[in-house]
Design an enzyme around this catalytic site. Structure first.
Site, mmCIF file in Angstrom:
data_model
loop_
_atom_site.group_PDB
_atom_site.id
_atom_site.type_symbol
_atom_site.label_atom_id
_atom_site.label_comp_id
_atom_site.label_asym_id
_atom_site.label_seq_id
_atom_site.Cartn_x
_atom_site.Cartn_y
_atom_site.Cartn_z
ATOM 1 N N HIS A 141 2.021 -2.471 6.408
ATOM 2 C CA HIS A 141 2.341 -3.674 6.513
ATOM 3 C C HIS A 141 3.654 -4.113 5.935
ATOM 4 O O HIS A 141 4.127 -3.612 5.079
ATOM 5 C CB HIS A 141 1.058 -4.529 5.853
ATOM 6 N N ASP A 218 -1.824 0.427 -1.018
ATOM 7 C CA ASP A 218 -2.113 -0.786 -0.667
ATOM 8 C C ASP A 218 -3.470 -0.808 0.027
ATOM 9 O O ASP A 218 -3.776 -0.131 0.897
ATOM 10 C CB ASP A 218 -1.196 -1.111 0.565
ATOM 11 N N GLN A 221 -7.061 -3.424 2.926
ATOM 12 C CA GLN A 221 -7.969 -3.141 4.059
ATOM 13 C C GLN A 221 -9.209 -2.228 3.727
ATOM 14 O O GLN A 221 -9.915 -2.045 4.496
ATOM 15 C CB GLN A 221 -7.373 -2.697 5.325
ATOM 16 N N LYS A 244 -10.134 -10.709 1.772
ATOM 17 C CA LYS A 244 -10.420 -9.613 2.819
ATOM 18 C C LYS A 244 -11.797 -8.936 2.548
ATOM 19 O O LYS A 244 -12.312 -7.990 3.301
ATOM 20 C CB LYS A 244 -9.310 -8.594 3.191
ATOM 21 N N CYS A 382 1.718 -7.897 11.419
ATOM 22 C CA CYS A 382 2.502 -7.740 10.520
ATOM 23 C C CYS A 382 3.138 -6.350 10.142
ATOM 24 O O CYS A 382 3.192 -5.749 9.075
ATOM 25 C CB CYS A 382 2.251 -8.493 9.141
HETATM 26 N N1 7TS Z 1 -1.562 -5.013 3.355
HETATM 27 C C1 7TS Z 1 -2.363 -4.756 4.263
HETATM 28 C C2 7TS Z 1 -2.613 -3.178 4.917
HETATM 29 C C3 7TS Z 1 -2.818 -5.850 4.970
HETATM 30 O O1 7TS Z 1 -3.686 -5.558 5.922
HETATM 31 C C4 7TS Z 1 -2.326 -7.345 4.798
HETATM 32 C C5 7TS Z 1 -2.690 -8.380 5.375
HETATM 33 C C6 7TS Z 1 -1.689 -7.135 3.409
HETATM 34 C C7 7TS Z 1 -0.978 -6.076 2.918
HETATM 35 C C8 7TS Z 1 -1.180 -8.445 3.051
HETATM 36 O O2 7TS Z 1 -2.296 -8.945 2.213
HETATM 37 P P1 7TS Z 1 -2.105 -10.510 1.818
HETATM 38 O O3 7TS Z 1 -3.412 -10.677 1.452
HETATM 39 O O4 7TS Z 1 -1.387 -10.555 0.396
HETATM 40 O O5 7TS Z 1 -1.654 -11.448 2.978
HETATM 41 N N2 7TS Z 1 -3.112 -8.247 6.771
HETATM 42 C C9 7TS Z 1 -3.412 -9.418 7.573
HETATM 43 C C10 7TS Z 1 -3.814 -8.950 8.811
HETATM 44 O O6 7TS Z 1 -3.910 -7.630 9.290
HETATM 45 N N3 7TS Z 1 -3.854 -10.065 9.640
HETATM 46 O O7 7TS Z 1 -3.616 -10.991 8.987
HETATM 47 C C11 7TS Z 1 -3.315 -10.635 7.517
#
Ligand code: 7TS
Length: 425
Positions: A141, A218, A221, A244, A382
């Site tokens: 990501h 990371d 997910q 999430k 992303c």
């Molecule tokens: N890493 C992964 C694997 C992610 O899926 C996401 C967000 C992030 C980092 C960033 O997370 P945040 O909570 O700091 O924003 N992924 C997604 C997505 O798949 N669609 O919208 C956000």
């Protein structure tokens, strides 16, 4: 999650966890699932972007604001003491959830993005020398790419990228070959948000250890889909996004090994992270407060605690087997759609399935599905470099949570057939 090596530490089963998994009963816990979109029942299949929140999480946030709202750590009055206790209780619940050795290792952040930036700036940036290397993979990501790019540029270091195979898995031979004594950090996604791939992080961590590289995972997910045991994994850092995993937005966690966190300098300065301040010299607070400058998201942490309690009450292994079965059902059902191509066919999948339909832009697919109240995500998710790797601008992605059903998958598939009739070549 169908990953054979996923760690299996579970919370002690509660009375609810021993109940059979009843998706219709669980759906009642999520008020938003009762709403209509364009006059039809919502089928929410965009859980990798953010999950919906159960009533218990909404109640926990509301209770905080209606019964104990006040600032924490500083007050001697009752509300402040209660709020502090609730906030610190949340930290211990997170600690148990990922089996960290100490609650000092649990730093509240806004989410995964802030957690990775914190590691990059506080831990890696100060030690990075010209020509040192940071190793990531092609399926990261942007949150696990850009923070490393920024510091590599500043330090004259090199960002290296392990390739991804056609099936959407990390090429482990290439990955290992890219490790060397120059590798300072390996930062890898546990579960790909775009492909659904569950990476063999145990093997990745072991390989990184051979060259003494620090390991960042990371976990954005992963934590809603399978149990994570940071001690068993033996990673140095693990990043989590609360939203999430059924918690509110704006709250996340950075797990870091205490011995490493002790050596790190703060990322941000401000209130709460200090022991004493003079204009000549400031000394810093103990862990984890050293990394939590300013008034934190108190309600969010309490909401995260409620979300973890909720997950534990259902049982992560029950959630994992239900979702795995649902994803297998979805894969089979999608295979019947003319012109559908899976982007990523990993052996171990959790959470998400990406696909394209011949002759149709994914955004058009998403729009047709929305008209039928089926919510999926379309775009690059992303992960632009990953899109480039597969030679496509975007995918359509469905992503599941514990409340999704086969009937919702059927509605998605019917919608795709309709999109084909309306838009297909
Ligand atoms: N890493 C992964 C694997 C992610 O899926 C996401 C967000 C992030 C980092 C960033 O997370 P945040 O909570 O700091 O924003 N992924 C997604 C997505 O798949 N669609 O919208 C956000």
């Amino acid at each position: 999650m169908s990953h054979p090596t996923a760690s299996s530490t579970e919370q002690p089963p509660t009375a609810a966890a021993s109940r059979p998994f009843d998706v219709q009963r669980l759906r009642q816990d999520f008020p938003i699932l009762a709403r209509q979109v364009h006059g039809q029942e919502l089928a929410y299949l965009d859980n990798a972007a953010t999950t919906q929140k159960p009533q218990a999480v909404l109640d926990a946030e509301r209770d905080y604001y209606t019964t104990m709202n006040s600032n924490i750590h500083r007050g001697v009055h009752t509300l402040s003491i209660e709020a502090t206790q609730a906030h610190e209780h949340a930290r211990r619940v997170v600690q148990r959830f990922i089996n960290a050795a100490s609650d000092k290792e649990i730093i509240f952040t806004r989410g995964t993005t802030e957690a990775i930036n914190l590691i990059a700036q506080s831990y890696v940036r100060p030690m990075l020398q010209p020509r040192d290397e940071v190793l990531i993979t092609h399926m990261e990501h942007h949150s696990n790419i850009v923070p490393w790019q920024i510091i590599c540029e500043q330090a004259g270091a090199i960002l290296r990228v392990a390739p991804v195979t056609d099936s959407g898995e990390v090429d482990m031979e290439q990955f290992k070959a890219m490790l060397s004594s120059r590798t300072r950090v390996v930062s890898v996604v546990h579960v790909s948000n775009t492909l659904g791939t569950v990476n063999p992080i145990e093997r990745i961590i072991e390989a990184a250890r051979q060259v003494d590289a620090a390991v960042v995972i990371d976990g954005a997910q992963a934590t809603a889909h399978a149990a994570v045991d940071v001690q068993e994994l033996d990673c140095d850092f693990y990043a989590i996004s609360g939203h999430k995993m059924y918690a509110p937005t704006g709250i996340g966690v950075l797990y870091g090994k205490q011995s490493i966190l002790e050596r790190m300098q703060p990322y941000q300065g401000g209130g709460d992270m200090i022991r004493s301040v003079t204009f000549e010299k400031t000394t810093y607070n103990d862990l984890p407060y050293k990394f939590e400058a300013g008034t934190p998201n108190i309600a969010g942490a309490i909401g995260l605690r409620a979300a973890i309690d909720y997950i534990n009450s259902v049982g992560l292994s029950a959630i994992a087997s239900y979702e795995t079965e649902l994803l297998q059902y979805a894969e089979q059902a999608l295979a019947s759609v003319p012109g559908l191509k899976f982007i990523g066919t990993p052996a171990h999948r959790a959470g998400a399935i990406s696909f394209t339909l011949e002759g149709m832009h994914p955004h058009d697919i998403g729009t047709v599905l929305d008209s039928e109240a089926v919510a999926i995500r379309t775009g690059h998710h992303c992960t632009q470099p990953l899109m480039e790797r597969f030679g496509i601008p975007a995918t359509a992605r469905l992503s599941v949570a514990l409340y999704n059903t086969r009937e919702e998958v059927d509605r998605l598939v019917r919608g795709l057939h309709r999109a084909g009739e309306l838009l297909g070549v």
